[in-house]
Design a protein around this motif. Structure first.
Motif, PDB file in Angstrom:
ATOM      1  N   GLU A  85      -1.278  15.149  -0.076  1.00 18.25           N
ATOM      2  CA  GLU A  85      -1.840  13.966   0.574  1.00 18.25           C
ATOM      3  C   GLU A  85      -1.743  12.758  -0.365  1.00 18.25           C
ATOM      4  O   GLU A  85      -1.621  12.910  -1.587  1.00 18.25           O
ATOM      5  N   PHE A  86      -1.829  11.574   0.222  1.00 15.54           N
ATOM      6  CA  PHE A  86      -1.700  10.332  -0.545  1.00 15.54           C
ATOM      7  C   PHE A  86      -2.855   9.418  -0.144  1.00 15.54           C
ATOM      8  O   PHE A  86      -3.019   9.091   1.038  1.00 15.54           O
ATOM      9  N   TYR A  87      -3.674   9.030  -1.123  1.00 10.72           N
ATOM     10  CA  TYR A  87      -4.882   8.264  -0.828  1.00 10.72           C
ATOM     11  C   TYR A  87      -4.704   6.771  -1.085  1.00 10.72           C
ATOM     12  O   TYR A  87      -4.076   6.375  -2.079  1.00 10.72           O
ATOM     13  N   LEU A  88      -5.307   5.983  -0.212  1.00  7.48           N
ATOM     14  CA  LEU A  88      -5.439   4.547  -0.438  1.00  7.48           C
ATOM     15  C   LEU A  88      -6.866   4.264  -0.908  1.00  7.48           C
ATOM     16  O   LEU A  88      -7.733   5.137  -0.834  1.00  7.48           O
ATOM     17  N   LYS A 104      -8.527   0.149   2.128  1.00  2.42           N
ATOM     18  CA  LYS A 104      -7.373   0.901   2.635  1.00  2.42           C
ATOM     19  C   LYS A 104      -6.088   0.060   2.582  1.00  2.42           C
ATOM     20  O   LYS A 104      -5.266   0.088   3.496  1.00  2.42           O
ATOM     21  N   LYS A 105      -5.938  -0.684   1.473  1.00  4.57           N
ATOM     22  CA  LYS A 105      -4.766  -1.541   1.288  1.00  4.57           C
ATOM     23  C   LYS A 105      -3.948  -1.146   0.065  1.00  4.57           C
ATOM     24  O   LYS A 105      -2.758  -1.422  -0.003  1.00  4.57           O
ATOM     25  N   TYR A 106      -4.624  -0.550  -0.903  1.00  4.85           N
ATOM     26  CA  TYR A 106      -3.989  -0.343  -2.209  1.00  4.85           C
ATOM     27  C   TYR A 106      -3.847   1.145  -2.513  1.00  4.85           C
ATOM     28  O   TYR A 106      -4.665   1.975  -2.091  1.00  4.85           O
ATOM     29  N   ILE A 107      -2.801   1.475  -3.273  1.00  5.08           N
ATOM     30  CA  ILE A 107      -2.549   2.863  -3.662  1.00  5.08           C
ATOM     31  C   ILE A 107      -3.647   3.328  -4.608  1.00  5.08           C
ATOM     32  O   ILE A 107      -4.003   2.633  -5.552  1.00  5.08           O
ATOM     33  N   ASP A 108      -4.180   4.525  -4.337  1.00 13.14           N
ATOM     34  CA  ASP A 108      -5.226   5.083  -5.190  1.00 13.14           C
ATOM     35  C   ASP A 108      -4.664   6.279  -5.974  1.00 13.14           C
ATOM     36  O   ASP A 108      -4.256   6.126  -7.099  1.00 13.14           O
ATOM     37  N   GLU A 109      -4.640   7.452  -5.351  1.00  9.18           N
ATOM     38  CA  GLU A 109      -4.119   8.626  -6.047  1.00  9.18           C
ATOM     39  C   GLU A 109      -3.178   9.419  -5.151  1.00  9.18           C
ATOM     40  O   GLU A 109      -3.215   9.301  -3.926  1.00  9.18           O
ATOM     41  N   ALA A 110      -2.349  10.224  -5.782  1.00  7.06           N
ATOM     42  CA  ALA A 110      -1.419  11.097  -5.069  1.00  7.06           C
ATOM     43  C   ALA A 110      -1.965  12.516  -5.148  1.00  7.06           C
ATOM     44  O   ALA A 110      -1.717  13.236  -6.105  1.00  7.06           O
ATOM     45  N   GLY A 111      -2.766  12.887  -4.152  1.00  2.66           N
ATOM     46  CA  GLY A 111      -3.445  14.176  -4.215  1.00  2.66           C
ATOM     47  C   GLY A 111      -4.446  14.151  -5.351  1.00  2.66           C
ATOM     48  O   GLY A 111      -5.235  13.224  -5.497  1.00  2.66           O
ATOM     49  N   ALA A 112      -4.389  15.176  -6.206  1.00  4.03           N
ATOM     50  CA  ALA A 112      -5.285  15.240  -7.361  1.00  4.03           C
ATOM     51  C   ALA A 112      -4.615  14.698  -8.613  1.00  4.03           C
ATOM     52  O   ALA A 112      -5.016  15.011  -9.733  1.00  4.03           O
ATOM     53  N   ALA A 113      -3.588  13.879  -8.439  1.00  5.39           N
ATOM     54  CA  ALA A 113      -2.825  13.365  -9.578  1.00  5.39           C
ATOM     55  C   ALA A 113      -2.747  11.837  -9.545  1.00  5.39           C
ATOM     56  O   ALA A 113      -2.916  11.228  -8.494  1.00  5.39           O
ATOM     57  N   ASN A 114      -2.490  11.254 -10.697  1.00  7.65           N
ATOM     58  CA  ASN A 114      -2.273   9.803 -10.772  1.00  7.65           C
ATOM     59  C   ASN A 114      -0.897   9.450 -10.214  1.00  7.65           C
ATOM     60  O   ASN A 114       0.049  10.238 -10.310  1.00  7.65           O
ATOM     61  N   PHE A 115      -0.788   8.246  -9.638  1.00  2.92           N
ATOM     62  CA  PHE A 115       0.476   7.741  -9.110  1.00  2.92           C
ATOM     63  C   PHE A 115       1.109   6.788 -10.127  1.00  2.92           C
ATOM     64  O   PHE A 115       0.425   6.052 -10.820  1.00  2.92           O
ATOM     65  N   PHE A 116       2.440   6.833 -10.186  1.00  3.47           N
ATOM     66  CA  PHE A 116       3.158   5.777 -10.905  1.00  3.47           C
ATOM     67  C   PHE A 116       4.406   5.414 -10.115  1.00  3.47           C
ATOM     68  O   PHE A 116       4.982   6.239  -9.401  1.00  3.47           O
ATOM     69  N   GLY A 117       4.814   4.159 -10.224  1.00  2.00           N
ATOM     70  CA  GLY A 117       6.050   3.698  -9.617  1.00  2.00           C
ATOM     71  C   GLY A 117       6.895   2.993 -10.667  1.00  2.00           C
ATOM     72  O   GLY A 117       6.361   2.499 -11.671  1.00  2.00           O
TER      73      GLY A 117
END
Length: 340
Positions: free
Chosen positions: A207-210, A215-228
């Motif tokens: 799952e991918f959380y905002l 509900k506009k900004y990227i929060d976490e990718a499941g139980a992990a941190n996101f990076f781009g």
């Protein structure tokens, strides 16, 4: 070495090992370190960990390396993060020295369970701190138990280092701004189970959380941190509801070492359209590259990897970090503890 273990086909699960180490907090002080072969914990039915969520945990790994030595990755950083959690939910802080002593002891006592070099497996270390004192009113316990156990684990994702599809889940929040999201407490993971099941039921890896507020900004990718990654820049969210990942912190440093810029800021979900690469990062998988992120509610799909493969910078960062963990790359930031 432990015989009869199929190192190449280990799951990311629990396996009984020889020993765990324990330390009790009673009468306002931490006691002596104890060695135990018991897998169970005897506690009062009114313990605060059971009723009011007074518990915290960490996750780190030990590796058997090409030179025959055992290396543990960034255990002081895990000690500091546990102390931060203790301050957040009113548990006594475990001193860094005692934390590290217990980590080293439990690894040495279970040395035969450390997978061989190049098996793709490692020894996962799970420190756990729980309130054991009995309370019926909502208040902190007066007694605590800190226990560390280990288990050999295979790769978190069976496909290894490959790109996976994620799905935006809008109807559930993992944590709230200014809540417990910045602490490694079990309640955050309980809050993610339903969203994670929904993602799996829909055929996605995670799952991918905002952000919970807008509900506009990227929060976490499941139980992990996101990076781009775009324009030679490593971008990761700035938020008051995200766990500060030690892996993410390490990757930011390695990106800087490689001459990249690093930005920690709010990332609007629409910015995914311009990302050249993206990934989720954490202790278990190191980096899980993201192939695409589907926002079903908005009827939108953000395709990050056109060919479904990890991007070149993600691969470089992954190889560099793994190389440091296994002693194959120079440890210029003194992240690794080599056991005698």
């Amino acid at each position: 070495m432990s015989e009869n273990i199929d190192w190449a086909n280990l799951s990311f699960g629990y396996m009984k090992t020889d020993y765990n180490v324990r330390c009790y907090y009673r009468n306002g002080a931490w006691g002596e370190i104890e060695l135990s072969s018991e897998e169970s914990i005897n506690m009062h039915m009114a313990a605060t960990c059971l009723h009011y969520g007074q518990e915290a945990f960490e996750g780190l790994k030990a590796f058997r390396c090409k030179d025959g030595k055992i290396r543990i990755f960034r255990m002081e950083a895990n000690a500091e993060r546990l102390q931060s959690t203790c301050r957040g939910i009113l548990m006594p802080e475990l001193p860094t020295e005692k934390f590290c002593e217990m980590i080293k002891k439990v690894v040495k006592m279970n040395e035969r369970f450390i997978p061989p070099y190049e098996s793709g497996a490692s020894l996962y270390i799970r420190p756990l701190l729980i309130g054991t004192g009995a309370q019926v009113g909502v208040r902190p316990a007066n007694e605590y138990l800190f226990v560390v156990f280990v288990t050999p684990v295979g790769p978190y994702f069976k496909g290894g280092f490959s790109a996976n599809p994620y799905v935006v889940i809008r109807e559930f929040d993992r944590s709230a701004p200014l809540g417990t999201g910045v602490y490694k407490v079990g309640g955050n993971y309980a809050a993610s189970l339903l969203a994670n099941k929904k993602a799996h039921d829909l055929g996605y890896s995670c799952e991918f959380y905002l952000d919970a507020k807008e509900k506009k900004y990227i929060d976490e990718a499941g139980a992990a941190n996101f990076f781009g990654i775009k324009n030679n820049t490593y971008i990761t969210p700035e938020s008051t509801s995200i766990l500060p990942s030690i892996t993410n912190r390490s990757l930011m440093q390695l990106a800087e070492d490689m001459g990249m810029k690093v930005e920690r800021r709010q990332i609007p979900i629409e910015e995914l359209e311009t990302m050249e690469e993206a990934g989720a990062c954490g202790t278990a998988a190191v980096i899980s590259p993201i192939a695409r992120i589907d926002d079903l509610e908005m009827n939108k799909s953000y395709v990050i990897s056109k060919d479904g493969k990890p991007g070149p910078i993600s691969k470089m960062l992954y190889d560099k970090l793994r190389g440091i963990q296994y002693g194959d790359e120079p440890d210029t930031h003194n992240w690794v503890t080599v056991l005698d």
